[in-house]
Design a protein around this motif. Structure first.
Motif, PDB file in Angstrom:
ATOM      1  N   PHE A 694     -11.055  -8.071  14.350  1.00 58.00           N
ATOM      2  CA  PHE A 694     -11.359  -9.449  14.727  1.00 58.00           C
ATOM      3  C   PHE A 694     -10.330 -10.375  14.095  1.00 58.00           C
ATOM      4  CE2 PHE A 694     -14.746 -12.990  14.130  1.00 58.00           C
ATOM      5  CZ  PHE A 694     -14.334 -13.622  15.294  1.00 58.00           C
ATOM      6  N   CYS A 695      -9.659 -11.195  14.921  1.00 54.44           N
ATOM      7  CA  CYS A 695      -8.547 -12.029  14.450  1.00 54.44           C
ATOM      8  C   CYS A 695      -8.905 -13.488  14.243  1.00 54.44           C
ATOM      9  CB  CYS A 695      -7.391 -11.971  15.452  1.00 54.44           C
ATOM     10  SG  CYS A 695      -6.719 -10.341  15.718  1.00 54.44           S
ATOM     11  N   GLY A 696      -9.983 -13.962  14.868  1.00 58.06           N
ATOM     12  CA  GLY A 696     -10.336 -15.376  14.772  1.00 58.06           C
ATOM     13  C   GLY A 696     -10.960 -15.851  16.064  1.00 58.06           C
ATOM     14  N   ILE A 697     -11.184 -17.173  16.160  1.00 54.58           N
ATOM     15  CA  ILE A 697     -11.723 -17.758  17.385  1.00 54.58           C
ATOM     16  C   ILE A 697     -10.894 -18.966  17.769  1.00 54.58           C
ATOM     17  CG2 ILE A 697     -14.085 -16.944  16.980  1.00 54.58           C
ATOM     18  CD1 ILE A 697     -14.784 -19.782  16.068  1.00 54.58           C
ATOM     19  N   THR A 698     -10.924 -19.284  19.059  1.00 57.57           N
ATOM     20  CA  THR A 698     -10.228 -20.457  19.567  1.00 57.57           C
ATOM     21  C   THR A 698     -11.086 -21.697  19.302  1.00 57.57           C
ATOM     22  OG1 THR A 698     -11.245 -20.317  21.748  1.00 57.57           O
ATOM     23  CG2 THR A 698      -9.236 -19.028  21.386  1.00 57.57           C
ATOM     24  N   PRO A 699     -10.535 -22.899  19.498  1.00 58.05           N
ATOM     25  CA  PRO A 699     -11.336 -24.115  19.283  1.00 58.05           C
ATOM     26  C   PRO A 699     -12.600 -24.173  20.129  1.00 58.05           C
ATOM     27  CG  PRO A 699      -9.009 -24.670  19.336  1.00 58.05           C
ATOM     28  CD  PRO A 699      -9.105 -23.224  19.720  1.00 58.05           C
ATOM     29  N   ASP A 700     -12.613 -23.465  21.282  1.00 57.74           N
ATOM     30  CA  ASP A 700     -13.826 -23.437  22.103  1.00 57.74           C
ATOM     31  C   ASP A 700     -14.628 -22.152  21.884  1.00 57.74           C
ATOM     32  OD1 ASP A 700     -11.805 -21.987  23.220  1.00 57.74           O
ATOM     33  OD2 ASP A 700     -12.163 -22.629  25.286  1.00 57.74           O
ATOM     34  N   ASN A 701     -14.480 -21.562  20.681  1.00 60.31           N
ATOM     35  CA  ASN A 701     -15.305 -20.440  20.223  1.00 60.31           C
ATOM     36  C   ASN A 701     -15.122 -19.155  21.040  1.00 60.31           C
ATOM     37  OD1 ASN A 701     -16.423 -22.082  18.204  1.00 60.31           O
ATOM     38  ND2 ASN A 701     -18.043 -22.791  19.571  1.00 60.31           N
ATOM     39  N   VAL A 702     -13.917 -18.903  21.488  1.00 62.79           N
ATOM     40  CA  VAL A 702     -13.611 -17.652  22.181  1.00 62.79           C
ATOM     41  C   VAL A 702     -13.032 -16.666  21.168  1.00 62.79           C
ATOM     42  CG1 VAL A 702     -12.170 -16.556  23.929  1.00 62.79           C
ATOM     43  CG2 VAL A 702     -13.208 -18.794  24.380  1.00 62.79           C
ATOM     44  N   PRO A 703     -13.651 -15.493  20.999  1.00 66.28           N
ATOM     45  CA  PRO A 703     -13.134 -14.519  20.028  1.00 66.28           C
ATOM     46  C   PRO A 703     -11.761 -13.975  20.421  1.00 66.28           C
ATOM     47  CG  PRO A 703     -15.414 -14.040  20.588  1.00 66.28           C
ATOM     48  CD  PRO A 703     -14.935 -15.066  21.564  1.00 66.28           C
ATOM     49  N   LEU A 704     -10.921 -13.798  19.405  1.00 65.93           N
ATOM     50  CA  LEU A 704      -9.620 -13.170  19.562  1.00 65.93           C
ATOM     51  C   LEU A 704      -9.618 -11.871  18.760  1.00 65.93           C
ATOM     52  CD1 LEU A 704      -7.356 -16.303  18.973  1.00 65.93           C
ATOM     53  CD2 LEU A 704      -7.905 -15.271  21.191  1.00 65.93           C
ATOM     54  N   VAL A 705      -9.092 -10.808  19.337  1.00 62.06           N
ATOM     55  CA  VAL A 705      -9.024  -9.528  18.641  1.00 62.06           C
ATOM     56  C   VAL A 705      -7.638  -8.941  18.831  1.00 62.06           C
ATOM     57  CG1 VAL A 705     -11.483  -9.083  19.015  1.00 62.06           C
ATOM     58  CG2 VAL A 705      -9.794  -8.101  20.590  1.00 62.06           C
ATOM     59  N   ARG A 706      -7.274  -8.063  17.911  1.00 64.28           N
ATOM     60  CA  ARG A 706      -6.036  -7.302  18.076  1.00 64.28           C
ATOM     61  C   ARG A 706      -6.434  -5.855  18.296  1.00 64.28           C
ATOM     62  NH1 ARG A 706      -1.256  -8.773  18.389  1.00 64.28           N
ATOM     63  NH2 ARG A 706       0.376  -7.224  18.488  1.00 64.28           N
ATOM     64  N   ALA A 707      -6.077  -5.313  19.432  1.00 64.42           N
ATOM     65  CA  ALA A 707      -6.469  -3.959  19.812  1.00 64.42           C
ATOM     66  C   ALA A 707      -5.251  -3.044  19.821  1.00 64.42           C
ATOM     67  CB  ALA A 707      -7.121  -3.961  21.193  1.00 64.42           C
ATOM     68  N   ARG A 708      -5.424  -1.876  19.206  1.00 66.30           N
ATOM     69  CA  ARG A 708      -4.362  -0.871  19.224  1.00 66.30           C
ATOM     70  C   ARG A 708      -4.571   0.075  20.406  1.00 66.30           C
ATOM     71  NH1 ARG A 708      -3.689   1.508  13.165  1.00 66.30           N
ATOM     72  NH2 ARG A 708      -5.878   2.012  13.514  1.00 66.30           N
ATOM     73  N   SER A 709      -3.533   0.249  21.202  1.00 67.36           N
ATOM     74  CA  SER A 709      -3.595   1.218  22.302  1.00 67.36           C
ATOM     75  C   SER A 709      -3.054   2.572  21.874  1.00 67.36           C
ATOM     76  CB  SER A 709      -2.805   0.702  23.509  1.00 67.36           C
ATOM     77  OG  SER A 709      -1.455   0.443  23.144  1.00 67.36           O
ATOM     78  N   SER A 710      -2.302   2.589  20.801  1.00 62.55           N
ATOM     79  CA  SER A 710      -1.789   3.870  20.287  1.00 62.55           C
ATOM     80  C   SER A 710      -1.464   3.720  18.811  1.00 62.55           C
ATOM     81  CB  SER A 710      -0.537   4.313  21.041  1.00 62.55           C
ATOM     82  OG  SER A 710       0.574   3.508  20.670  1.00 62.55           O
ATOM     83  N   THR A 711      -1.409   4.829  18.138  1.00 56.39           N
ATOM     84  CA  THR A 711      -1.097   4.831  16.709  1.00 56.39           C
ATOM     85  C   THR A 711       0.103   5.729  16.423  1.00 56.39           C
ATOM     86  OG1 THR A 711      -2.781   6.558  16.427  1.00 56.39           O
ATOM     87  CG2 THR A 711      -3.437   4.298  15.968  1.00 56.39           C
ATOM     88  N   GLY A 712      -0.060   7.021  16.625  1.00 54.42           N
ATOM     89  CA  GLY A 712       1.038   7.939  16.345  1.00 54.42           C
ATOM     90  C   GLY A 712       0.709   9.336  16.817  1.00 54.42           C
ATOM     91  N   ASN A 713       1.652  10.236  16.639  1.00 57.26           N
ATOM     92  CA  ASN A 713       1.502  11.630  17.036  1.00 57.26           C
ATOM     93  C   ASN A 713       1.896  12.556  15.903  1.00 57.26           C
ATOM     94  OD1 ASN A 713       0.670  11.751  19.947  1.00 57.26           O
ATOM     95  ND2 ASN A 713       2.465  10.451  20.170  1.00 57.26           N
ATOM     96  N   LEU A 714       1.511  13.812  16.046  1.00 63.72           N
ATOM     97  CA  LEU A 714       1.904  14.841  15.093  1.00 63.72           C
ATOM     98  C   LEU A 714       3.206  15.487  15.540  1.00 63.72           C
ATOM     99  CD1 LEU A 714      -1.535  16.566  14.414  1.00 63.72           C
ATOM    100  CD2 LEU A 714      -0.254  15.101  12.838  1.00 63.72           C
ATOM    101  N   TYR A 715       4.087  15.723  14.576  1.00 61.98           N
ATOM    102  CA  TYR A 715       5.369  16.381  14.808  1.00 61.98           C
ATOM    103  C   TYR A 715       5.536  17.506  13.786  1.00 61.98           C
ATOM    104  CZ  TYR A 715       6.619  12.166  17.490  1.00 61.98           C
ATOM    105  OH  TYR A 715       6.652  11.151  18.403  1.00 61.98           O
ATOM    106  N   SER A 716       6.573  18.302  13.993  1.00 60.71           N
ATOM    107  CA  SER A 716       6.902  19.311  12.984  1.00 60.71           C
ATOM    108  C   SER A 716       8.398  19.537  12.964  1.00 60.71           C
ATOM    109  CB  SER A 716       6.176  20.633  13.266  1.00 60.71           C
ATOM    110  OG  SER A 716       6.780  21.333  14.330  1.00 60.71           O
ATOM    111  N   LEU A 717       8.866  20.059  11.842  1.00 60.63           N
ATOM    112  CA  LEU A 717      10.247  20.505  11.729  1.00 60.63           C
ATOM    113  C   LEU A 717      10.269  21.719  10.812  1.00 60.63           C
ATOM    114  CD1 LEU A 717      11.669  19.705   8.735  1.00 60.63           C
ATOM    115  CD2 LEU A 717      11.454  17.428   9.693  1.00 60.63           C
TER     116      LEU A 717
END
Length: 722
Positions: A694-717
């Protein structure tokens, strides 16, 4: 020479997939608009990952030798269009690197959904699927005399092998170096990255066939087993006693997992033993710990609580103190000969991580790499099965990479990755010198709640990159933090945008003063505690408001602008021994007073009308309300709560109930405490959001959020790959 074979049609890199035949580009399954000419340039670079494609070669490829065109301008425009489509930048490239006056190079890991025959020449290496390592054959003619040298000496000792942007450094002579191989194991972009600032490290374990890791599903980290062979993810059956399991370790025989719960905000949690193939959970005595690992014999558990290490035996459940260490110990790893323990210390005051070691039978820990990185950022080491190498992560020059020490050496680390992703959480295979690790490439966006559609929609304006948002009382201005922790402000239409804090300062949140002339911040400098600062809204140097040798957090303004209310950080952001309560700072006299009855509360928010102060209990299960006139506290509502925000009219508080199954955002009515659900995880398009805050609300009380669509993957070497 490069063998003449058919080039693969589809190429994947990060969340992107490109079809070189149809000219289409996708990101996480969504079609991305890109014009024909920029795509041709991208195709040329993808056909030769890790190599320099010269400007002359691109001119011949796209325009031919007889075409008259403003080549420099057209090529520059095409590269800019590619970077715009990929979210890349020339200053800090993740995909396309510019080599001045020479050309361009594609530096990200590349793989191919359909296997093709490998090149005859080993000069170029690209990341591969588990089944085969491949390099794309090239219809584009590359002038080999102009290619950036793939091998060069580092410090006179190690050699660099270019791996499509992931540099693999292996100690060898210039003439005998053979590139190591990077393998991408998963492609879903949902491996849970953890949050070191919240004492959550992305620990993994392996039985030789699977990697046990947390994968984000439905907004939560779910402990899963990942097939090393093909990246398939299968959630583990974990008893309901452990609603948010965090990996500690896998038993030496590979049959039992050592877990702790990480849903509750308390730093010390119960330990549990759970069979890998399912079954009842066993609570380990009455132990509370923040991390743990198996003893080498599998009969005992080494755990960390407070600033001490303990050993408990499962047979008699008797715990004994092993050592007192200079901080909170995590990522406990025994050497294969069981004679040396290495671990990570997280300092709750300066928020640094450092590597330490303790000899078996000893009681005094010593640093592994004293003053090697500044501020200290060394973390999370793993021993190869034979003890020949110790691999760990560290941040240098703005890049998080993996490094290698030779055995029990405490000097001369050798860098073994070189971006463009952030590499963390190394894990050694059960035999050989293969290393698994997490490659982070988080993608997120700011969304606002559209009540008419009952869903979150992207905020496509200048705030799209914002993390936390605060509007001025007159609604004319907005301030926000970005992913790098910098503070910005602008008018609400996006004009007059201004960066208010230096790049080196990390800002967690900021709030406008009632008159809109300045902002109060919770911020910190590298290697220092969180402090309270103010900064002029028109620009200027941040001013330290309260000089203390401890963390301070969440400054909020009194209605007259003469005082700030503030609190302390929760345990997971820095467990401290001093008293923690809600306090007031008089900006005129610099006197600090404590609100009566506020012990055990944090995250204060002063209402716009000045009548009330809201705060959260340290277990984050109660929202409390302070009557400023009566000087009394009362329970407003009992639910999980994070990131409270007052409505502009002071008649409600918005909170994120992050512990609830659907993670709703509630509107809490004041003074009744009535809960109204505004939105939850179901308010996102299916599959689009891995998680959100949850990031905050606008002056007219609309919620703002930051959503992650991806994070990371597993690799190897494989450190021995030839």
């Amino acid at each position: 020479m490069v063998s003449s074979i058919e080039s693969p049609s589809r190429v994947t890199f990060g969340l992107f997939e490109a079809d070189l035949q149809t000219g289409e580009l996708w990101k996480a399954g969504k079609r991305i608009k890109i014009q024909s000419q920029p795509f041709k340039v991208l195709s040329a670079l993808l056909e030769h990952p890790g190599e320099v494609v010269t400007r002359e070669d691109l001119q011949l490829r796209l325009w031919g030798k007889d075409t008259i065109v403003d080549f420099e301008h057209s090529l520059g425009t095409a590269i800019n269009k590619i970077r715009e489509a990929l979210g890349d930048s020339a200053e800090n490239p993740r995909f396309i690197e510019t080599l001045a006056r020479r050309g361009y190079r594609f530096i990200a890991p590349v793989s191919y959904p359909v296997a093709v025959t490998a090149l005859a020449s080993p000069a170029v290496l690209v990341p591969s699927t588990e089944q085969n390592a491949v390099s794309a054959a090239a219809p584009l003619s590359i002038n080999r005399s102009r290619v950036w040298p793939l091998l060069y000496l580092v410090g006179g000792v190690a050699a660099l092998a270019a791996a499509a942007g992931i540099g693999i450094y292996i100690g060898s002579s210039r003439g005998s170096v053979t590139p190591a191989r990077i393998t991408q194991i998963t492609h879903n972009g949902r491996i849970a990255p953890g949050a070191p600032s919240m004492e959550s490290l992305p620990a993994t374990a392996t039985d030789g066939v699977h990697i046990f890791s947390s994968v984000i599903q439905n907004g939560r980290a779910v402990l899963s087993q990942v097939s090393i062979a093909n990246g398939d993810v299968l959630p583990l059956s974990i008893p309901s006693d452990i609603p948010a399991p965090s990996m500690g370790d896998l038993s030496p025989d590979g049959s039992k997992l050592l877990l702790r719960n990480h849903l509750s905000p308390e730093s010390e949690q119960p330990l549990w033993v759970v069979p890998v193939d399912g079954g009842s959970a066993l609570r380990v005595a009455n132990i509370l710990a923040h991390d743990a690992t198996w003893m080498p014999d599998g009969d005992g558990i080494l755990y960390a609580a407070g600033n001490q290490l303990f050993v408990t035996h499962l047979k008699d459940e008797v715990s004994t103190v092993l050592a007192t260490v200079p901080g909170r110990a995590f990522w406990l790893r025994w050497s294969p000969d069981h004679k040396l323990l290495r671990f990570t210390i997280i300092d709750p005051l300066d928020h640094t991580t450092s590597l330490w070691e303790l000899a078996a039978g000893g009681h005094t820990a010593r640093p592994v790499l004293a003053k090697w990185s500044s501020p200290a950022s060394d973390c999370c080491g793993t021993w190869t099965a034979d003890g020949k190498y110790f691999v760990f992560q560290s941040a240098h020059d703005g890049s998080d990479d993996l490094w290698r020490l030779n055995g029990k050496s405490t000097s001369d680390p050798v860098k073994i990755t070189n971006g463009p992703l952030r590499y963390e959480a190394p894990l050694a295979a059960r035999n050989g010198h293969r290393i698994f690790f997490l490659g982070l490439d988080a993608q997120s966006e700011l969304l606002r709640y559209a009540a008419d559609r009952k869903e979150f929609v992207p905020e496509s304006n200048f705030l799209s990159l914002a993390n936390r948002v605060d509007f001025s009382r007159d609604h004319q201005w907005v301030a926000w933090t970005d992913a790098q922790g910098r503070l910005w402000r602008a008018r609400t239409d996006g004009t007059e945008e201004l960066q208010l804090t230096p790049d080196a300062m990390q800002v967690f949140l900021a709030h406008w003063s009632p008159d809109g002339k300045q902002l109060a911040m919770m911020a910190r400098e590298p290697g220092k505690a969180w402090h309270l600062y103010s900064v002029p809204a028109d620009g200027g140097s941040p001013q330290l408001l309260l000089k203390e040798d401890r963390n301070a957090a969440d400054p909020g303004w009194s209605p007259d602008g003469n005082s700030l209310v503030f609190g302390r950080v929760p345990d997971l952001m820095g467990k401290e021994s001093g008293p923690r309560a809600i306090q007031l700072l008089d900006l005129r006299t610099h006197a600090v007073t404590t609100l009566p009855g506020s012990e055990g509360l944090f995250s204060p928010r002063w209402s716009p009308d000045g009548r009330s102060i809201a705060a959260i209990s340290f277990d984050q299960r109660k929202l409390m309300l302070y009557d400023v006139a009566a000087k009394t506290w009362r329970l407003l509502t009992e639910t999980s709560a994070a990131d409270p925000v007052w409505s502009a009219t002071s008649d409600a508080i918005y909170i994120h109930a992050f512990m609830a199954p659907t993670q709703p955002i509630y509107r809490v009515a004041v003074p009744s405490g009535k809960l109204d659900e505004v939105a939850n995880l179901a308010s996102f398009h299916s599959g689009e959001a891995a998680d959100y805050f949850f990031c905050g609300i606008t002056p007219d009380n609309v919620p703002l959020v930051r959503a992650r669509s991806s994070t990371g993957n597993l690799y190897s070497l494989d450190l021995d790959a030839k």
